[in-house]
Design an enzyme around this catalytic site. Structure first.
Site, PDB file in Angstrom:
ATOM      1  N   GLY A   1       1.441   2.033 -13.718  1.00 46.92           N
ATOM      2  CA  GLY A   1       0.663   1.821 -12.504  1.00 46.92           C
ATOM      3  C   GLY A   1      -0.147   3.005 -12.055  1.00 46.92           C
ATOM      4  N   GLN A   2       0.510   4.144 -11.878  1.00 46.86           N
ATOM      5  CA  GLN A   2      -0.165   5.290 -11.276  1.00 46.86           C
ATOM      6  C   GLN A   2      -0.839   6.149 -12.346  1.00 46.86           C
TER       7      GLN A   2
ATOM      8  N   CYS B   1       8.487   1.971  -9.302  1.00 49.53           N
ATOM      9  CA  CYS B   1       7.357   1.509 -10.121  1.00 49.53           C
ATOM     10  C   CYS B   1       7.697   1.415 -11.608  1.00 49.53           C
ATOM     11  N   MET B   2       8.119   2.544 -12.201  1.00 49.05           N
ATOM     12  CA  MET B   2       8.269   2.603 -13.653  1.00 49.05           C
ATOM     13  C   MET B   2       9.706   2.701 -14.131  1.00 49.05           C
TER      14      MET B   2
ATOM     15  N   LYS C   1     -13.344   0.450  -7.545  1.00 46.83           N
ATOM     16  CA  LYS C   1     -12.695   1.569  -6.843  1.00 46.83           C
ATOM     17  C   LYS C   1     -13.162   2.900  -7.418  1.00 46.83           C
TER      18      LYS C   1
ATOM     19  N   MET D   1       4.754  -4.888 -12.765  1.00 45.76           N
ATOM     20  CA  MET D   1       5.785  -4.938 -11.731  1.00 45.76           C
ATOM     21  C   MET D   1       6.514  -6.276 -11.627  1.00 45.76           C
TER      22      MET D   1
HETATM   23  N1  LIG Z   1       5.846  -4.349  -0.869  1.00 47.28           N
HETATM   24  C1  LIG Z   1       5.604  -3.561  -1.910  1.00 47.28           C
HETATM   25  N2  LIG Z   1       5.771  -2.237  -1.803  1.00 47.28           N
HETATM   26  C2  LIG Z   1       5.541  -1.438  -2.871  1.00 47.28           C
HETATM   27  C3  LIG Z   1       5.133  -1.982  -4.105  1.00 47.28           C
HETATM   28  C4  LIG Z   1       4.959  -3.392  -4.192  1.00 47.28           C
HETATM   29  O1  LIG Z   1       4.577  -3.939  -5.252  1.00 47.28           O
HETATM   30  N3  LIG Z   1       5.222  -4.137  -3.077  1.00 47.28           N
HETATM   31  N4  LIG Z   1       4.915  -1.159  -5.162  1.00 47.28           N
HETATM   32  C5  LIG Z   1       5.571   0.130  -5.212  1.00 47.28           C
HETATM   33  C6  LIG Z   1       4.880   0.965  -6.215  1.00 47.28           C
HETATM   34  S1  LIG Z   1       4.803   0.357  -7.820  1.00 47.28           S
HETATM   35  C7  LIG Z   1       4.314   2.150  -5.932  1.00 47.28           C
HETATM   36  S2  LIG Z   1       3.674   3.117  -7.199  1.00 47.28           S
HETATM   37  C8  LIG Z   1       4.353   2.680  -4.546  1.00 47.28           C
HETATM   38  C9  LIG Z   1       3.137   3.511  -4.126  1.00 47.28           C
HETATM   39  O2  LIG Z   1       3.374   3.957  -2.828  1.00 47.28           O
HETATM   40  P1  LIG Z   1       2.847   5.326  -2.248  1.00 47.28           P
HETATM   41  O3  LIG Z   1       2.883   6.394  -3.245  1.00 47.28           O
HETATM   42  O4  LIG Z   1       3.606   5.582  -0.999  1.00 47.28           O
HETATM   43  O5  LIG Z   1       1.356   4.894  -1.870  1.00 47.28           O
HETATM   44  P2  LIG Z   1      -0.017   5.660  -1.948  1.00 47.28           P
HETATM   45  O6  LIG Z   1      -0.918   4.999  -0.982  1.00 47.28           O
HETATM   46  O7  LIG Z   1      -0.467   5.722  -3.341  1.00 47.28           O
HETATM   47  O8  LIG Z   1       0.362   7.099  -1.433  1.00 47.28           O
HETATM   48  C10 LIG Z   1      -0.186   8.272  -1.962  1.00 47.28           C
HETATM   49  C11 LIG Z   1      -0.455   9.216  -0.805  1.00 47.28           C
HETATM   50  O9  LIG Z   1      -0.895  10.481  -1.300  1.00 47.28           O
HETATM   51  C12 LIG Z   1      -2.040  10.926  -0.559  1.00 47.28           C
HETATM   52  N5  LIG Z   1      -2.797  11.811  -1.445  1.00 47.28           N
HETATM   53  C13 LIG Z   1      -3.830  11.519  -2.250  1.00 47.28           C
HETATM   54  N6  LIG Z   1      -4.123  12.561  -3.044  1.00 47.28           N
HETATM   55  C14 LIG Z   1      -3.273  13.575  -2.713  1.00 47.28           C
HETATM   56  C15 LIG Z   1      -3.049  14.880  -3.211  1.00 47.28           C
HETATM   57  O10 LIG Z   1      -3.718  15.361  -4.123  1.00 47.28           O
HETATM   58  N7  LIG Z   1      -2.022  15.572  -2.649  1.00 47.28           N
HETATM   59  C16 LIG Z   1      -1.266  15.072  -1.656  1.00 47.28           C
HETATM   60  N8  LIG Z   1      -0.289  15.835  -1.167  1.00 47.28           N
HETATM   61  N9  LIG Z   1      -1.466  13.837  -1.158  1.00 47.28           N
HETATM   62  C17 LIG Z   1      -2.428  13.097  -1.694  1.00 47.28           C
HETATM   63  C18 LIG Z   1      -2.731   9.646  -0.176  1.00 47.28           C
HETATM   64  O11 LIG Z   1      -3.548   9.848   0.948  1.00 47.28           O
HETATM   65  C19 LIG Z   1      -1.563   8.696   0.094  1.00 47.28           C
HETATM   66  O12 LIG Z   1      -1.118   8.743   1.415  1.00 47.28           O
HETATM   67  O13 LIG Z   1       4.480   1.591  -3.644  1.00 47.28           O
HETATM   68  C20 LIG Z   1       5.650   0.830  -3.851  1.00 47.28           C
HETATM   69  N10 LIG Z   1       5.749  -0.101  -2.749  1.00 47.28           N
HETATM   70  N1  LIG Z   2      -6.236  -2.435  -7.317  1.00 51.43           N
HETATM   71  C1  LIG Z   2      -5.106  -1.792  -7.525  1.00 51.43           C
HETATM   72  N2  LIG Z   2      -4.698  -1.528  -8.779  1.00 51.43           N
HETATM   73  C2  LIG Z   2      -3.528  -0.901  -8.973  1.00 51.43           C
HETATM   74  C3  LIG Z   2      -2.729  -0.449  -7.901  1.00 51.43           C
HETATM   75  C4  LIG Z   2      -3.195  -0.718  -6.580  1.00 51.43           C
HETATM   76  O1  LIG Z   2      -2.568  -0.357  -5.581  1.00 51.43           O
HETATM   77  N3  LIG Z   2      -4.364  -1.402  -6.440  1.00 51.43           N
HETATM   78  N4  LIG Z   2      -1.545   0.165  -8.123  1.00 51.43           N
HETATM   79  C5  LIG Z   2      -1.182   0.589  -9.472  1.00 51.43           C
HETATM   80  C6  LIG Z   2       0.284   0.615  -9.595  1.00 51.43           C
HETATM   81  S1  LIG Z   2       1.103   2.009  -9.051  1.00 51.43           S
HETATM   82  C7  LIG Z   2       0.992  -0.382 -10.192  1.00 51.43           C
HETATM   83  S2  LIG Z   2       2.673  -0.234 -10.331  1.00 51.43           S
HETATM   84  C8  LIG Z   2       0.323  -1.515 -10.825  1.00 51.43           C
HETATM   85  C9  LIG Z   2       1.000  -2.867 -10.564  1.00 51.43           C
HETATM   86  O2  LIG Z   2       0.363  -3.827 -11.307  1.00 51.43           O
HETATM   87  P1  LIG Z   2       0.871  -5.333 -11.315  1.00 51.43           P
HETATM   88  O3  LIG Z   2       2.318  -5.383 -11.505  1.00 51.43           O
HETATM   89  O4  LIG Z   2       0.029  -6.057 -12.288  1.00 51.43           O
HETATM   90  O5  LIG Z   2       0.485  -5.827  -9.849  1.00 51.43           O
HETATM   91  P2  LIG Z   2       1.316  -6.563  -8.687  1.00 51.43           P
HETATM   92  O6  LIG Z   2       0.277  -7.204  -7.855  1.00 51.43           O
HETATM   93  O7  LIG Z   2       2.239  -5.650  -8.031  1.00 51.43           O
HETATM   94  O8  LIG Z   2       2.234  -7.695  -9.370  1.00 51.43           O
HETATM   95  C10 LIG Z   2       1.876  -8.420 -10.495  1.00 51.43           C
HETATM   96  C11 LIG Z   2       2.352  -9.826 -10.477  1.00 51.43           C
HETATM   97  O9  LIG Z   2       3.763  -9.945 -10.497  1.00 51.43           O
HETATM   98  C12 LIG Z   2       3.997 -11.292 -10.142  1.00 51.43           C
HETATM   99  N5  LIG Z   2       5.393 -11.669  -9.925  1.00 51.43           N
HETATM  100  C13 LIG Z   2       6.058 -11.864  -8.773  1.00 51.43           C
HETATM  101  N6  LIG Z   2       7.317 -12.304  -9.006  1.00 51.43           N
HETATM  102  C14 LIG Z   2       7.443 -12.410 -10.342  1.00 51.43           C
HETATM  103  C15 LIG Z   2       8.502 -12.856 -11.208  1.00 51.43           C
HETATM  104  O10 LIG Z   2       9.582 -13.230 -10.800  1.00 51.43           O
HETATM  105  N7  LIG Z   2       8.254 -12.809 -12.546  1.00 51.43           N
HETATM  106  C16 LIG Z   2       7.062 -12.432 -13.064  1.00 51.43           C
HETATM  107  N8  LIG Z   2       6.902 -12.453 -14.376  1.00 51.43           N
HETATM  108  N9  LIG Z   2       6.050 -12.041 -12.262  1.00 51.43           N
HETATM  109  C17 LIG Z   2       6.232 -12.017 -10.928  1.00 51.43           C
HETATM  110  C18 LIG Z   2       3.127 -11.469  -8.916  1.00 51.43           C
HETATM  111  O11 LIG Z   2       2.872 -12.836  -8.692  1.00 51.43           O
HETATM  112  C19 LIG Z   2       1.881 -10.654  -9.300  1.00 51.43           C
HETATM  113  O12 LIG Z   2       0.812 -11.491  -9.674  1.00 51.43           O
HETATM  114  O13 LIG Z   2      -1.019  -1.586 -10.376  1.00 51.43           O
HETATM  115  C20 LIG Z   2      -1.737  -0.368 -10.509  1.00 51.43           C
HETATM  116  N10 LIG Z   2      -3.109  -0.678 -10.253  1.00 51.43           N
HETATM  117  S1  SF4 Z   3      -8.651   4.080 -13.714  1.00 53.31           S
HETATM  118 FE1  SF4 Z   3      -8.148   2.072 -12.845  1.00 53.31          FE
HETATM  119  S2  SF4 Z   3      -8.950   2.167 -10.751  1.00 53.31           S
HETATM  120 FE2  SF4 Z   3      -9.958   3.804 -11.907  1.00 53.31          FE
HETATM  121  S3  SF4 Z   3     -11.862   2.899 -12.683  1.00 53.31           S
HETATM  122 FE3  SF4 Z   3     -10.312   2.651 -14.272  1.00 53.31          FE
HETATM  123  S4  SF4 Z   3      -9.463   0.623 -13.909  1.00 53.31           S
HETATM  124 FE4  SF4 Z   3     -10.545   1.211 -12.020  1.00 53.31          FE
HETATM  125 MO   LIG Z   4       3.373   1.692  -9.091  1.00 53.40          MO
END
Ligand SMILES: Nc1nc2c(c(=O)[nH]1)N[C@H]1C(S)=C(S)[C@@H](COP(=O)(O)OP(=O)(O)OC[C@H]3O[C@@H](n4cnc5c(=O)[nH]c(N)nc54)[C@H](O)[C@@H]3O)O[C@H]1N2
Ligand SMILES: Nc1nc2c(c(=O)[nH]1)N[C@H]1C(S)=C(S)[C@@H](COP(=O)(O)OP(=O)(O)OC[C@H]3O[C@@H](n4cnc5c(=O)[nH]c(N)nc54)[C@H](O)[C@@H]3O)O[C@H]1N2
Ligand code: SF4
Ligand SMILES: [Mo]
Length: 753
Positions: A380-381, A175-176, A86, A343
């Site tokens: 995560g972020q 998330c956090m 990425k 997560m």
């Molecule tokens: N089902 C399910 N849903 C989840 C989760 C999950 O595990 N399962 N995880 C949750 C978690 S951990 C997270 S962190 C959230 C993330 O969820 P979101 O924050 O809603 O997802 P993003 O796609 O990161 O959205 C960021 C947006 O900001 C825009 N953007 C990029 N750069 C800029 C900038 O500089 N300024 C502005 N104004 N916009 C910008 C991008 O185009 C994008 O639309 O999702 C949550 N939702």
């Molecule tokens: N490629 C990529 N990387 C990312 C992001 C992205 O959107 N894409 N988002 C970033 C963000 S904001 C976040 S928060 C992180 C998330 O990072 P992770 O939390 O590592 O990613 P997820 O895929 O949301 O979930 C991780 C695992 O939780 C497991 N899980 C489900 N249920 C349970 C349970 O009951 N117990 C336990 N122990 N595990 C369970 C799922 O099987 C999954 O494999 O990733 C960050 N990095």
């Molecule tokens: S910050 Fe995360 S998404 Fe970006 S290069 Fe490093 S591991 Fe890949």
């Molecule tokens: Mo997140």
């Protein structure tokens, strides 16, 4: 298990994901360089990757006013030149067909282009109207862990200080929040005590609820390096789904979803019963609590008596021997132990407790605050720590880990902000789910969404998307349409990533500066500019007199001085490759390990958990408690949701990159082959996933990236097709301590379509 060369190569291939991505592989992911390498680069600009919380340093190549290439910064200690796929492909998100170039206002149901002046006047008017008529709590702000710190700081000051409402929350709540509540309850202060450098010294890794191979790929490479160089290193992966991360595991604990608390208590039980504890450490540095009540060690031991491995085996679906072995490996006195989680633990209605119980394992064995020994919650972020936890941009927080409910904290911040402390509300504002509930009920009249896409990312979308349509919603976005901007009344074009200067704080307390490399396209402007323009129109211009991001940062930095979260100065950040706080001496060294001498400048000798009044960390007696919904006859499967390597959340950025889209075009339902056979679905065939809240139609995937245990289905959430958006199905129950929703578990039925 032997870790062969083949396993190693497989792990690296996943972590850098050069397979099927269309870009040329670089051995081991080192010194990865982006898409149009070879083209003349006029200048290289130092920045940080736009995506995940690892916070990899990048060097961005600019030519003719465009970003033409990105390479890993070899001098950045986080990634030492590496990037995942990425990061390498970042240039391709900048000039896309859907970049938003002008402000838009919805008139008679249609978006029309307007001037900034018209948009800003309209926004200020709506804010004024709502505040005059219904009071400051009728307006709100929903921000992001992807904002730069300056944006989040200005938004926080505008809402909490100037307008006088704490209705400011953001996606880090999803998330956090449980990690924050976990660190604060156990140690009295937020954020990890260790850094990524601990990976290089740990001998046993306990990875629970994290899929690092896909979500933190460059850190995963460091882990694989550590293992490869030291075959004695052991990796335990605890996840109900066999993930790519598990490819390098010596032990996979594939338990029943939501039974982590039982597993963690049972590991503690073994550690105590087999006398693997560090009694001196326990006596000197910990205190036992059950709720508010103090316990003795003996009482804690009695509490854990319910969690013998034999009793816990049934609850978790593991064998008693697996639990014993995991506990013994973790507690082995000859090994340093590092836990890593994300997560799988946080996104749970008992996420905070799950965090406490991981901390317990380290406190019982004294494996903490020494190199290679640390409970490390992965962020995560890219700036969830820097811009939200540290800036205090959640509804209960103030800058530098202060809280709105504390009058002294309000007074200190009011002093720096130059506002009347009486104007600052002591009452925490709406957290995420409450905020969208208030939009749906009509209590929230105006909502400003910046740098996040809740129309796709919050759980149980149906009622909340209706709420977003109902309230007057402003969306600051880089692209249009998104699943949120389509519901907005005003859409403001945002400058993206290196089109603006700013600071990110990654998951290891590292504060890093991103320099501006190019001009934003069209009329796109930095979010901070739009926030200040609205502030001026609301009559608060005097509070926002800044001429540069540096001036904003330096005011924010004052909030951190003397808090043991002291941040570095902007001019130093420009030169360095990030610094890990606390940095009480502005010119001094960064801090690798908090709470321990000789690493932490605030500790003279030994270990001092100075976040807590008694200087001791808490070992909590927390009973096992499962998810909100468990499968029953009608909804017999567990649904879990999460990520894939190639895509970032709602896909606005990564689905714009042809190589990433090709590699992973649409969402799918990962099934266990046993279940697929039972419901009569073959690989690639459509399957309907139905919960009490909504449904989704996806193709079944057997033997995909991961494999859930029988009785569980797993779905990623980057797909923007309404029919495939899994958040129509997920549950909006949340942890009552952290308010973080339970995305990881709900009950569904699967129907062959
Ligand atoms: N089902 C399910 N849903 C989840 C989760 C999950 O595990 N399962 N995880 C949750 C978690 S951990 C997270 S962190 C959230 C993330 O969820 P979101 O924050 O809603 O997802 P993003 O796609 O990161 O959205 C960021 C947006 O900001 C825009 N953007 C990029 N750069 C800029 C900038 O500089 N300024 C502005 N104004 N916009 C910008 C991008 O185009 C994008 O639309 O999702 C949550 N939702
Ligand atoms: N490629 C990529 N990387 C990312 C992001 C992205 O959107 N894409 N988002 C970033 C963000 S904001 C976040 S928060 C992180 C998330 O990072 P992770 O939390 O590592 O990613 P997820 O895929 O949301 O979930 C991780 C695992 O939780 C497991 N899980 C489900 N249920 C349970 C349970 O009951 N117990 C336990 N122990 N595990 C369970 C799922 O099987 C999954 O494999 O990733 C960050 N990095
Ligand atoms: S910050 Fe995360 S998404 Fe970006 S290069 Fe490093 S591991 Fe890949
Ligand atoms: Mo997140």
């Amino acid at each position: 298990m032997r870790f062969s060369r083949r396993d190693f190569l497989k792990a690296i291939a996943v972590s850098t994901a050069l397979v099927s991505s269309g870009c040329s592989p670089t051995p081991g992911g080192r010194s990865a360089q982006g898409t149009t390498a070879g083209q003349d680069v006029e200048k290289w600009v130092k920045g940080v990757c736009r995506y995940c919380g690892v916070g990899c340093g990048v060097l961005v190549g600019v030519s003719k006013g465009k970003i033409t290439t990105v390479k890993g910064d070899p001098d950045n200690p986080v990634n030492k030149g590496r990037l995942c796929v990425k990061g390498i492909l970042l240039p391709k998100i900048m000039d896309t067909k859907d970049r938003l170039l002008h402000p838009l206002v919805k008139k008679n149901g249609q978006f029309v282009k307007v001037t900034w002046e018209e948009a800003l006047e309209l926004i200020a008017g709506k804010f004024r109207e709502a505040i005059d008529q219904y009071g400051p709590d009728s307006v709100g702000y929903y921000g992001s862990g992807q904002n730069i710190a300056e944006e989040a700081y200005v938004a926080n000051k505008l809402f909490k200080g100037a307008i006088g409402t704490n209705n400011i929350d953001g996606n880090p709540r999803t998330c956090m929040a449980s990690a924050v509540a976990g660190y604060v309850s156990t140690f009295g202060k937020d954020e990890p005590m260790g850094t990524y450098a601990d990976i290089e010294q740990a001998d046993v890794f306990f990875i629970i609820g994290a899929n690092m191979a896909e979500a933190h790929p460059v850190l995963y490479s460091s882990l694989v390096d550590r293992k490869n160089a030291n075959p004695n290193v052991k990796i335990i992966v605890a996840d109900p789904r066999r993930t790519r991360t598990a490819d390098v595991a010596d032990m996979l604990l594939q338990f029943i979803p939501g039974t982590d608390l039982a597993l963690l208590n049972s590991m503690a039980n073994v550690i105590i019963e087999e006398e693997l504890t560090d009694r001196t450490f326990i006596d000197n540095h910990t205190t036992f609590l059950q709720g508010e009540k103090k316990l003795t060690f003996a009482e804690f031991k009695t509490f854990l008596a319910d969690y013998t491995p034999d009793r816990t085996a049934g609850v978790t679906g593991l064998s008693a021997e697996q639990i014993r072995e995991a506990a013994r490996l973790f507690a082995d006195r000859n090994r340093n132990a590092m836990s890593l989680w994300t997560m799988g633990l946080n996104q749970r209605i008992r996420g905070t407790w799950a965090n406490n119980l991981v901390h317990n394992l380290h406190l019982l064995t004294g494996k903490i605050c020494r190199p290679g020994n640390t409970p490390f919650s992965l962020t995560g972020q890219p700036s969830a720590c820097g811009s939200i936890r540290e800036v205090g941009a959640l509804s209960h927080l103030l800058p530098a880990h202060r809280v709105v409910a504390n009058p002294k904290h309000r007074e200190e911040i009011a002093g720096i902000w130059g506002v009347d402390p009486q104007k600052m509300s002591p009452k925490p504002g709406y957290h995420t789910i409450e905020m969208f509930r208030a939009a749906a009920s009509g209590a929230l009249k105006v909502l400003w969404v910046v740098c996040t896409n809740p129309g796709q990312s919050i759980p149980n979308l149906t009622p909340y998307r209706e709420g977003m349509e109902k309230t007057f919603m402003i969306v600051s976005e880089a692209y249009h349409p998104t699943r949120t901007s389509e519901l907005a009344d005003v859409v403001l074009p945002a400058a993206l990533w290196m089109e603006k200067e700013g600071v990110y704080g990654n998951g290891e307390r590292r504060t890093q500066h991103i320099a501006k490399a190019i001009e934003p396209p069209g009329e796109a402007r930095p979010d901070v500019w739009a926030l200040i323009e609205v502030a001026k129109r609301l009559g608060f211009g005097n509070l926002f007199p800044y001429r540069s991001n540096e001036e904003i940062w330096e005011e924010y930095r004052k909030c951190t001085v003397g808090t043991k979260m002291d941040l570095p100065a902007y001019d130093r950040l420009r030169k360095e490759h990030g610094l890990t706080w606390p940095l009480p001496d502005p010119g001094g060294p960064e801090t690798s390990i908090r709470y321990a001498a000789p690493y932490d400048p605030f500790v003279k000798e030994g270990i001092q958990f100075y976040g807590r009044p008694d200087g001791r960390a808490v070992i909590f007696a927390r009973p096992h408690s499962g998810p909100q919904e468990i499968p029953d006859d009608e909804y017999p499967f567990y649904l879990s949701t999460g990520r894939v390597l190639e895509h970032w959340h709602t896909g606005t950025m990564t689905m714009n990159v042809p190589e990433l889209k090709r590699a992973m075009p649409e969402m799918y339902a990962e099934l266990n082959p046993e279940d697929a056979e039972k419901i009569g679905v073959k690989d690639g065939e459509p399957v309907k996933i139905i919960s009490r809240r909504g449904e989704c139609m996806l193709k079944a995937k057997l033997n995909g990236r991961g494999q859930p245990r029988p009785g569980m289905v797993y779905v990623p959430f980057h797909d923007t097709e309404i029919a495939r958006m899994i958040n129509f199905v997920t549950i909006d129950a949340f942890d009552d301590a952290s308010k973080q929703p339970e995305y990881k578990i709900c009950a569904v039925k699967l129907v062959k379509a």
